[in-house]
Design an enzyme around this catalytic site. Structure first.
Site, PDB file in Angstrom:
ATOM      1  N   ARG A 211       0.837  -1.207   0.000  1.00 15.17           N
ATOM      2  CA  ARG A 211       0.000   0.000   0.000  1.00 15.17           C
ATOM      3  C   ARG A 211       0.865   1.247   0.000  1.00 15.17           C
ATOM      4  O   ARG A 211       0.587   2.222  -0.684  1.00 15.17           O
ATOM      5  CB  ARG A 211      -0.892   0.004   1.241  1.00 15.17           C
ATOM      6  N   PHE A 227     -11.424  -4.618  -5.580  1.00 13.04           N
ATOM      7  CA  PHE A 227     -11.442  -5.441  -4.355  1.00 13.04           C
ATOM      8  C   PHE A 227     -10.888  -4.587  -3.198  1.00 13.04           C
ATOM      9  O   PHE A 227      -9.963  -4.995  -2.501  1.00 13.04           O
ATOM     10  CB  PHE A 227     -10.608  -6.716  -4.516  1.00 13.04           C
ATOM     11  N   ASP A 249     -15.896  -2.736  -4.717  1.00 11.96           N
ATOM     12  CA  ASP A 249     -15.996  -3.986  -3.964  1.00 11.96           C
ATOM     13  C   ASP A 249     -17.431  -4.498  -4.092  1.00 11.96           C
ATOM     14  O   ASP A 249     -18.351  -3.721  -4.351  1.00 11.96           O
ATOM     15  CB  ASP A 249     -15.652  -3.757  -2.479  1.00 11.96           C
ATOM     16  N   SER A 250     -17.590  -5.814  -3.896  1.00  6.75           N
ATOM     17  CA  SER A 250     -18.943  -6.370  -3.966  1.00  6.75           C
ATOM     18  C   SER A 250     -19.663  -6.274  -2.619  1.00  6.75           C
ATOM     19  O   SER A 250     -20.852  -6.542  -2.530  1.00  6.75           O
ATOM     20  CB  SER A 250     -18.890  -7.832  -4.417  1.00  6.75           C
ATOM     21  N   CYS A 339      -3.148 -13.855  -3.409  1.00  8.19           N
ATOM     22  CA  CYS A 339      -2.820 -14.442  -2.102  1.00  8.19           C
ATOM     23  C   CYS A 339      -3.174 -15.924  -2.104  1.00  8.19           C
ATOM     24  O   CYS A 339      -3.407 -16.521  -1.070  1.00  8.19           O
ATOM     25  CB  CYS A 339      -3.531 -13.691  -0.984  1.00  8.19           C
TER      26      CYS A 339
END
Ligand code: SAH
Length: 395
Positions: A211, A227, A249-250, A339
């Site tokens: 980040r 995401f 994002d969902s 990941c």
């Protein structure tokens, strides 16, 4: 001490200090150990190899605590390992800019199945193997002794518990949980974290350095954070001077927290917007609308926990990376992560390369990304390196 004797020739991985023994390598178990109890691992000829936690339900039948025949596995053992892991973190110059970090990273800190994160003055623990579960009360007491803190919240609700024959456990393990959600600091940005319901132990601490890297790349750019969860990358992009940031994002809850986090750090922020939806569909929609960006972050959830799901996962990664390459302006940057334990760094690079090829674009790799150093990888345990990523520049 109960023992677990291996089949002939199956001691090789232990001799290389890999801490797992799979069920297929076991010839016989003697002494009737309970789940999580300590057993001595013996070679076919009877020589001592290691001392380990027994897990009768799991394919990973035993996880090594120690390779030293003279080291008992008891409270002192855990005090030493936990103390060492915490001391290693204390030596890093993170404070006062960051107050949330992983204190214990399971196998890679010599404590298989145990994950402990510190969020300001609270600890969150995950007991993910039969052995960690067996010692949980001892471990909990030592964690408080070694940190001087008063509360531990347990988030043993990860799927892997099921493979160990353990049910999910969530709740207070020690002390009280003063007010949650609450605020943590990561590289001088404030984030609201809900330890009871947030993903993993509440926050994706492993992306901290990545980040920060995005913060350094964002200046003057139109950024798309896919995401986004609670806005880890989005906030860093804004802090780095992005021209605009769109967070996708969902999960409506994640987006609400993301907006709240932006508002907490930069009141009246007008460069930020959110959009709820499925990234796979939204990227197509943006393509059809001919929208474009200067920096795109892709940080999807785990598509392939193990190598068995790697092929399906590869299709997912390729799809979103291909679309992202198309949406990038010339000279634009793609920060793309995985990941998935089942997809290693080399395979991930191949997937991203084939996405660029199919998108008809040329790109260079500017940097390789990995998990933050409070999530170390033991040299003999490559499985510990689950997070991988690339920063690519579109020609
Ligand atoms: N980048 C985040 C962590 C991402 S976690 C950070 O730095 O903190 C993965 C996120 O993807 C979760 O918030 C989840 O809600 C979201 N998600 C999962 N599948 C999705 C999909 N198909 N479309 C959009 N978001 C999705």
């Amino acid at each position: 001490m109960p023992t677990l004797t291996l089949k002939p020739g199956r001691e090789k991985s232990l001799l290389r200090r890999h801490p797992w023994i799979f069920s297929g390598a076991v010839a016989h178990v003697d002494g009737d150990p309970a789940p999580g109890a300590t057993v001595d691992l013996l070679a076919a000829g009877g020589q001592f190899l290691a001392r380990a936690a027994y897990s009768p339900s799991s394919q990973i039948r035993a996880r090594v605590w120690t390779f030293d025949p003279s080291e008992p596995v008891d409270a002192d053992f855990f005090r030493k390992r936990i103390g060492t892991a915490i001391a290693a973190r204390a030596a890093w110059p993170m404070a006062p800019a960051t107050n949330a970090l992983r204190l214990i990273h399971a196998e890679s800190d010599g404590l298989p199945g145990l994950v402990v994160d510190r969020y300001a003055d609270r600890l969150v623990a995950q007991f993910l193997s039969a052995g960690a579960e067996f010692w949980r009360e001892t471990i909990a007491d030592i964690l408080l002794e070694e940190t001087g803190l008063q509360s531990i919240y347990e988030r043993s609700d990860a799927d892997v518990r099921e493979l160990e024959g353990l049910s999910s456990k969530v709740g207070l393990l020690r002390g009280s949980l003063p007010q949650s959600p609450f605020t943590i600091l990561e590289n001088n940005l404030k984030f609201t974290v809900n330890l009871e319901t947030g993903h993993k132990t509440g926050f994706y601490l492993d992306q901290r350095e990545n980040r920060l890297r995005v913060r350094g790349l964002a200046e003057g750019r139109d950024v798309l954070d896919c995401f986004c969860y609670t806005g880890g990358f989005s906030l860093n992009a804004l802090a780095g001077g992005a021209k605009s940031v769109l967070s996708v994002d969902s999960s409506a809850d994640a987006l609400a927290l993301c907006s709240q986090n932006v508002a907490m750090n930069a009141p009246l922020e007008s460069r930020h917007s959110i959009q709820e939806g499925d990234v796979f569909q939204l990227l197509r929609k943006f393509r059809d609308e001919a929208r474009s960006f200067d920096l795109i972050v892709l940080d999807p959830p785990k598509f392939a926990p193990t190598a068995v799901q790697a092929e399906k996962a590869a299709r997912g990664y390729k799809d979103i990376n291909l679309l992202a390459f198309k949406l990038l302006r010339p000279g634009g940057l793609l920060v793309t992560c995985s990941c998935s334990g089942g997809v290693d760094a080399a395979l991930f690079q191949k997937i991203v390369a084939s996405a660029a090829l199919d998108a008809g674009v040329d790109a260079q790799i500017l940097a390789h990304l990995e998990q933050a150093p409070d999530h170390p990888v033991a040299l003999h345990f490559p499985e510990g390196a689950y997070l991988k990523g690339l920063v690519c520049r579109k020609a």
